[in-house]
Design a protein around this motif. Structure first.
Motif, PDB file in Angstrom:
ATOM      1  N   VAL A  35      71.023  41.205  16.256  1.00 33.59           N
ATOM      2  CA  VAL A  35      70.868  40.342  17.427  1.00 33.59           C
ATOM      3  C   VAL A  35      71.297  38.928  17.068  1.00 33.59           C
ATOM      4  O   VAL A  35      71.111  38.476  15.944  1.00 33.59           O
ATOM      5  CB  VAL A  35      69.424  40.364  17.974  1.00 33.59           C
ATOM      6  N   GLU A  36      71.850  38.239  18.037  1.00 35.22           N
ATOM      7  CA  GLU A  36      72.354  36.889  17.814  1.00 35.22           C
ATOM      8  C   GLU A  36      71.578  35.896  18.670  1.00 35.22           C
ATOM      9  O   GLU A  36      71.515  36.043  19.896  1.00 35.22           O
ATOM     10  CB  GLU A  36      73.836  36.834  18.199  1.00 35.22           C
ATOM     11  N   PRO A  37      70.976  34.897  18.020  1.00 30.97           N
ATOM     12  CA  PRO A  37      70.282  33.869  18.802  1.00 30.97           C
ATOM     13  C   PRO A  37      71.274  33.104  19.682  1.00 30.97           C
ATOM     14  O   PRO A  37      72.437  32.932  19.328  1.00 30.97           O
ATOM     15  CB  PRO A  37      69.693  32.941  17.741  1.00 30.97           C
ATOM     16  N   ARG A  38      70.814  32.649  20.814  1.00 21.73           N
ATOM     17  CA  ARG A  38      71.646  31.825  21.698  1.00 21.73           C
ATOM     18  C   ARG A  38      72.032  30.537  20.974  1.00 21.73           C
ATOM     19  O   ARG A  38      71.304  30.068  20.093  1.00 21.73           O
ATOM     20  CB  ARG A  38      70.888  31.484  22.973  1.00 21.73           C
ATOM     21  N   ARG A  39      73.142  29.955  21.375  1.00 23.25           N
ATOM     22  CA  ARG A  39      73.642  28.733  20.735  1.00 23.25           C
ATOM     23  C   ARG A  39      72.647  27.589  20.807  1.00 23.25           C
ATOM     24  O   ARG A  39      72.539  26.796  19.888  1.00 23.25           O
ATOM     25  CB  ARG A  39      74.955  28.310  21.377  1.00 23.25           C
ATOM     26  N   GLY A  40      71.896  27.481  21.870  1.00 25.26           N
ATOM     27  CA  GLY A  40      70.991  26.350  22.043  1.00 25.26           C
ATOM     28  C   GLY A  40      69.623  26.513  21.415  1.00 25.26           C
ATOM     29  O   GLY A  40      68.795  25.619  21.507  1.00 25.26           O
ATOM     30  N   THR A  41      69.390  27.635  20.732  1.00 27.84           N
ATOM     31  CA  THR A  41      68.058  27.906  20.189  1.00 27.84           C
ATOM     32  C   THR A  41      67.635  26.858  19.158  1.00 27.84           C
ATOM     33  O   THR A  41      66.543  26.291  19.254  1.00 27.84           O
ATOM     34  CB  THR A  41      67.989  29.314  19.588  1.00 27.84           C
ATOM     35  N   ARG A  42      68.470  26.582  18.185  1.00 28.94           N
ATOM     36  CA  ARG A  42      68.089  25.657  17.127  1.00 28.94           C
ATOM     37  C   ARG A  42      67.912  24.219  17.631  1.00 28.94           C
ATOM     38  O   ARG A  42      66.905  23.580  17.304  1.00 28.94           O
ATOM     39  CB  ARG A  42      69.069  25.761  15.974  1.00 28.94           C
ATOM     40  N   PRO A  43      68.849  23.702  18.427  1.00 31.14           N
ATOM     41  CA  PRO A  43      68.611  22.343  18.958  1.00 31.14           C
ATOM     42  C   PRO A  43      67.360  22.264  19.835  1.00 31.14           C
ATOM     43  O   PRO A  43      66.653  21.255  19.818  1.00 31.14           O
ATOM     44  CB  PRO A  43      69.873  22.047  19.780  1.00 31.14           C
ATOM     45  N   THR A  44      67.086  23.315  20.575  1.00 26.23           N
ATOM     46  CA  THR A  44      65.883  23.335  21.407  1.00 26.23           C
ATOM     47  C   THR A  44      64.632  23.321  20.532  1.00 26.23           C
ATOM     48  O   THR A  44      63.664  22.613  20.831  1.00 26.23           O
ATOM     49  CB  THR A  44      65.887  24.566  22.338  1.00 26.23           C
ATOM     50  N   LEU A  45      64.649  24.088  19.450  1.00 24.62           N
ATOM     51  CA  LEU A  45      63.516  24.079  18.517  1.00 24.62           C
ATOM     52  C   LEU A  45      63.326  22.687  17.905  1.00 24.62           C
ATOM     53  O   LEU A  45      62.195  22.217  17.758  1.00 24.62           O
ATOM     54  CB  LEU A  45      63.706  25.106  17.416  1.00 24.62           C
ATOM     55  N   ILE A  87      60.369  37.616  28.231  1.00 25.67           N
ATOM     56  CA  ILE A  87      60.865  36.251  28.442  1.00 25.67           C
ATOM     57  C   ILE A  87      61.526  35.717  27.175  1.00 25.67           C
ATOM     58  O   ILE A  87      62.607  35.132  27.221  1.00 25.67           O
ATOM     59  CB  ILE A  87      59.711  35.330  28.903  1.00 25.67           C
ATOM     60  N   ALA A  88      60.884  35.923  26.034  1.00 29.71           N
ATOM     61  CA  ALA A  88      61.412  35.413  24.766  1.00 29.71           C
ATOM     62  C   ALA A  88      62.779  36.011  24.458  1.00 29.71           C
ATOM     63  O   ALA A  88      63.692  35.298  24.024  1.00 29.71           O
ATOM     64  CB  ALA A  88      60.438  35.705  23.628  1.00 29.71           C
ATOM     65  N   ALA A  89      62.921  37.302  24.671  1.00 28.21           N
ATOM     66  CA  ALA A  89      64.207  37.944  24.388  1.00 28.21           C
ATOM     67  C   ALA A  89      65.307  37.317  25.232  1.00 28.21           C
ATOM     68  O   ALA A  89      66.409  37.046  24.745  1.00 28.21           O
ATOM     69  CB  ALA A  89      64.108  39.443  24.647  1.00 28.21           C
ATOM     70  N   ARG A  90      65.013  37.046  26.489  1.00 32.78           N
ATOM     71  CA  ARG A  90      66.023  36.468  27.382  1.00 32.78           C
ATOM     72  C   ARG A  90      66.341  35.007  27.039  1.00 32.78           C
ATOM     73  O   ARG A  90      67.474  34.569  27.165  1.00 32.78           O
ATOM     74  CB  ARG A  90      65.583  36.588  28.829  1.00 32.78           C
ATOM     75  N   LEU A  91      65.332  34.275  26.601  1.00 33.57           N
ATOM     76  CA  LEU A  91      65.549  32.874  26.255  1.00 33.57           C
ATOM     77  C   LEU A  91      66.211  32.697  24.891  1.00 33.57           C
ATOM     78  O   LEU A  91      66.983  31.765  24.691  1.00 33.57           O
ATOM     79  CB  LEU A  91      64.221  32.111  26.261  1.00 33.57           C
ATOM     80  N   LEU A  92      65.897  33.571  23.947  1.00 30.65           N
ATOM     81  CA  LEU A  92      66.311  33.363  22.565  1.00 30.65           C
ATOM     82  C   LEU A  92      67.588  34.076  22.145  1.00 30.65           C
ATOM     83  O   LEU A  92      68.269  33.624  21.222  1.00 30.65           O
ATOM     84  CB  LEU A  92      65.184  33.787  21.619  1.00 30.65           C
TER      85      LEU A  92
END
Length: 131
Positions: A35-45, A87-92
């Protein structure tokens, strides 16, 4: 003391989001390599971590409201962990349907949810006692 711990966790989230994602995946995801995290995951964290640090440092009403929201979120984790997973799967993740959750992750979510609820209740009691 709890506020300081929350601040430190926020700082870690802001400083090393890759490690936070890796730790989450070790606990939660059966197939992290698939699985690949969305591009914005790290900046959002990072942004979330900065906000948490700021709230911990500021304290007062802003921190109290953050704990109320945390408690409400904890209720969701405690009562309907499957909703969080969806929700987490869709967001992340880029492909949320590819995420395979680890067996027992719902139990972990319920434990975290219970801790969050306790934080919210603790803050409510502190507010009530201050009146």
């Amino acid at each position: 003391m709890i506020r300081a711990i929350i601040g430190v966790l926020g700082a870690l989230t802001a400083l090393v989001p890759d490690r936070i994602v890796a730790a989450f995946e070790r606990v939660a995801v059966e197939n992290p390599d698939d699985v690949e995290p969305r591009r914005g995951t790290r900046p959002t964290l990072r942004a979330e971590g900065v906000v948490v640090v700021a709230l911990a440092l500021i304290g007062g009403r802003a921190y109290a409201w953050a704990m109320y929201v945390t408690g409400a979120f904890g209720t969701v984790l405690l009562v309907v962990p499957r909703a969080y997973r969806a929700i987490a799967a869709r967001l992340l993740y880029v492909d949320p349907d590819a995420v395979e959750w680890r067996p027992g992750f719902d139990t972990f979510l319920r434990l975290v949810g219970g801790a969050y609820v306790l934080l919210g209740v603790r803050e409510l009691r502190r507010d009530r006692d201050a009146e």
